[in-house]
Design an enzyme around this catalytic site. Structure first.
Site, PDB file in Angstrom:
ATOM      1  N   HIS A 272     164.444  38.725  59.306  1.00 16.36           N
ATOM      2  CA  HIS A 272     163.799  39.048  58.031  1.00 16.36           C
ATOM      3  C   HIS A 272     163.688  37.794  57.152  1.00 16.36           C
ATOM      4  O   HIS A 272     162.600  37.469  56.646  1.00 16.36           O
ATOM      5  CB  HIS A 272     164.610  40.132  57.319  1.00 16.36           C
ATOM      6  N   GLU A 273     164.803  37.097  56.981  1.00 19.33           N
ATOM      7  CA  GLU A 273     164.788  35.914  56.122  1.00 19.33           C
ATOM      8  C   GLU A 273     163.940  34.800  56.736  1.00 19.33           C
ATOM      9  O   GLU A 273     163.330  34.002  56.017  1.00 19.33           O
ATOM     10  CB  GLU A 273     166.210  35.437  55.836  1.00 19.33           C
ATOM     11  N   HIS A 276     160.458  35.190  55.432  1.00 22.72           N
ATOM     12  CA  HIS A 276     160.308  34.603  54.098  1.00 22.72           C
ATOM     13  C   HIS A 276     160.193  33.084  54.179  1.00 22.72           C
ATOM     14  O   HIS A 276     159.328  32.463  53.547  1.00 22.72           O
ATOM     15  CB  HIS A 276     161.527  34.953  53.239  1.00 22.72           C
ATOM     16  N   GLU A 302     157.229  39.891  50.984  1.00 28.85           N
ATOM     17  CA  GLU A 302     157.931  40.897  51.775  1.00 28.85           C
ATOM     18  C   GLU A 302     157.133  41.300  53.012  1.00 28.85           C
ATOM     19  O   GLU A 302     157.721  41.681  54.032  1.00 28.85           O
ATOM     20  CB  GLU A 302     158.248  42.125  50.921  1.00 28.85           C
TER      21      GLU A 302
END
Length: 508
Positions: A272-273, A276, A302
């Protein structure tokens, strides 16, 4: 790859535009410095550093605010109001004007107080969560609510204060549009989750039961980042109490966290990170410090993290690639098959209380709880002292579970310690957008699943870079999505995706 913005810079620009751009770069440099201090506070700073850090961040915040709202900024924007600008320059002026008008409405003293409150509240939140003591955090939350109401009133006293705050994180989609999408998700997901709970499907949910030492999880997290293509020359991996990403196209750092009973949690948060970070690192370097070198907004941000976490990290193709690496670190899972891993990572939990550990479906009900509570707090319809009980009641109503402690209830997220009211809806908006973007990428990249299974992520990274990252904030949200996918932003791709995926998994 040369960008349109870079080409545009080669032409002569109006003197006022160049002067404005110079100011923007300077105040964004101050903001970048504050960002590094904020990262340090959550990752490296000794516990006793809070009083000094509070003053440092408050000072930088007020300096940046003064630079943005300086009379010269307004004069330059007025001079450019009727100027004949290229599309790229007009976009820059549009974004700067939006920031200037909001900042100019807010007194610098309030900006400083909000910053100091956030620094002090962060430490109080960490202590309150560790001690399961909401009362420790409550006064800080109360102060944040009061300050953010005042902030919103300065910007527009005639509008819903929560709507004004939402625009700090998603300035291009209306609150009405966001609420409509959240409502569509509720209407789609609640009956689907009910059907899943009644399903007789027997998923391999115990595949990753056991103890998974933190040091091995950290080594695996690093390998995971290397596998998907994280640039460690411009980043680093650390541990924090709440996973986050901070940085820009030259230096973008990610954090994760580890639970020795849940290795999938660390994998999910790490991927997930990465999403980003990949967005930040893919922004045009030559536009650093300008709107053309900044991410569009948090909904788009997101979308990048949720795309990598859900559409890549939770896919069968990814586990075909990744499972042998996982087994090298944790040989106790040697008997697991790709299908076992896929099912375990995509199970719909009946009893999970933690948002960042939630499955892909119930996740959005976690968001709805937070959205409704913070909206009511800001609007004055809910008292801070009542948050724990209301939180627990909503979890019981929406998810059929009730937290036993505030640490696993209303204290679990970091966002309210920063005063980030209006942030949470962007998580669901981003998930919806991720499905639409990934559907478009699949239609344009031949055999994308096969490439993921082979560890070939270049085409996907390049597609996202070309269609999302390189544009910075040139386009507003809906236009960016429409240019990338051919359609207006909607929940259609997401609902189709979850209905097909979970219908197959659970036989519904």
């Amino acid at each position: 790859m040369a960008t349109e913005a870079a080409t545009d810079d080669e032409a002569d620009a109006p003197e006022a535009y160049e002067a404005l751009l110079d100011r923007v770069r300077r105040w964004n440099a101050v903001g970048s410095a504050a960002g590094v201090l904020g990262w340090d506070q959550q990752v490296m700073m000794p516990e006793g550093g809070t009083p000094a850090r509070s003053k440092q961040l408050s000072t930088l915040s007020s300096i940046r605010h003064d630079m943005v709202t300086d009379e010269e900024t307004g004069d330059l924007l007025d001079e450019l109001a009727d100027a004949d600008l290229t599309d790229e320059r007009a976009a820059v002026v549009r974004e700067v004007r939006r920031e200037y008008e909001r900042a100019d409405a807010v007194p610098v003293e309030l900006v400083e107080e909000i910053s100091e409150t956030g620094t002090e509240a962060l430490q109080a939140w960490e202590e309150a969560k560790a001690e399961d003591d909401f009362e420790t955090f409550a006064p800080h939350l109360e102060k944040h609510v009061e300050l953010k109401r005042e902030y919103a009133e300065h910007i527009d006293p005639d509008r819903d204060p929560y709507e004004v705050l939402f625009e700090d994180y998603e300035p291009c989609l209306s609150m009405e549009r966001a609420e409509a999408i959240l409502e569509e998700l509720r209407e789609t997901l609640v009956p689907m989750i009910d059907a899943i709970r009644e399903s007789d499907a027997d998923l391999a949910v115990d595949t990753f039961k056991g103890r998974f030492p933190e040091d091995e999880q950290e080594a695996l997290a690093r390998e995971t980042l290397e596998l998907v293509g994280y640039d460690f020359d411009r980043g680093r991996l650390d541990v924090s109490s709440h996973p986050f990403t901070a940085g820009n196209q030259f230096d973008c750092r990610v954090t994760t966290r580890f639970d020795e009973s849940d290795p999938l949690g660390a994998i999910g948060s790490t991927v997930h990170e990465f999403g980003h970070a990949q967005y930040n690192l893919g922004l045009p370097r030559e536009q650093f410090g300008t709107p053309l070198g900044e991410s569009r907004d948090l909904s788009v941000h997101e979308s990048q993290s949720r795309l990598w976490e859900n559409h890549v990290g939770r896919s069968r193709a990814f586990w075909e690639l990744f499972l042998p690496t996982f087994k090298e670190h944790f040989p106790q899972t040697d008997d697991a098959t790709v299908e076992d891993a896929y099912q375990a990572f995509n199970q719909v939990h009946e009893d999970n209380l933690i948002r960042v550990e939630a499955d892909e479906l119930t996740y959005h009900l976690h968001i709805v709880v937070r959205f409704e509570i913070e909206r009511d707090l800001v609007r004055g319809d809910l008292a801070v002292e009542d948050v724990p009980e209301v939180w627990n009641d909503k979890y019981e109503e929406y998810l059929g579970i009730r937290p036993d402690t505030d640490a696993e209830g209303c204290l679990q997220d970091i966002h309210w310690s920063h005063g980030n009211f209006g942030y949470f809806p962007t998580y669901s908006l981003g998930s919806v957008m991720a499905a639409q973007l990934f559907e478009a990428a699949e239609s344009e990249i031949d055999d994308l699943d096969d490439k993921i299974a082979a560890g070939e992520f270049d085409d996907l990274r390049e597609w996202l870079g070309e269609n999302v990252h390189r544009h910075g904030s040139r386009y507003e949200t809906n236009e960016l999505v429409k240019r990338a996918t051919g359609d207006d932003f909607s929940a259609d791709a997401f609902t189709d995706y979850v209905e097909e995926k979970y219908g197959d998994l659970y036989g519904i």
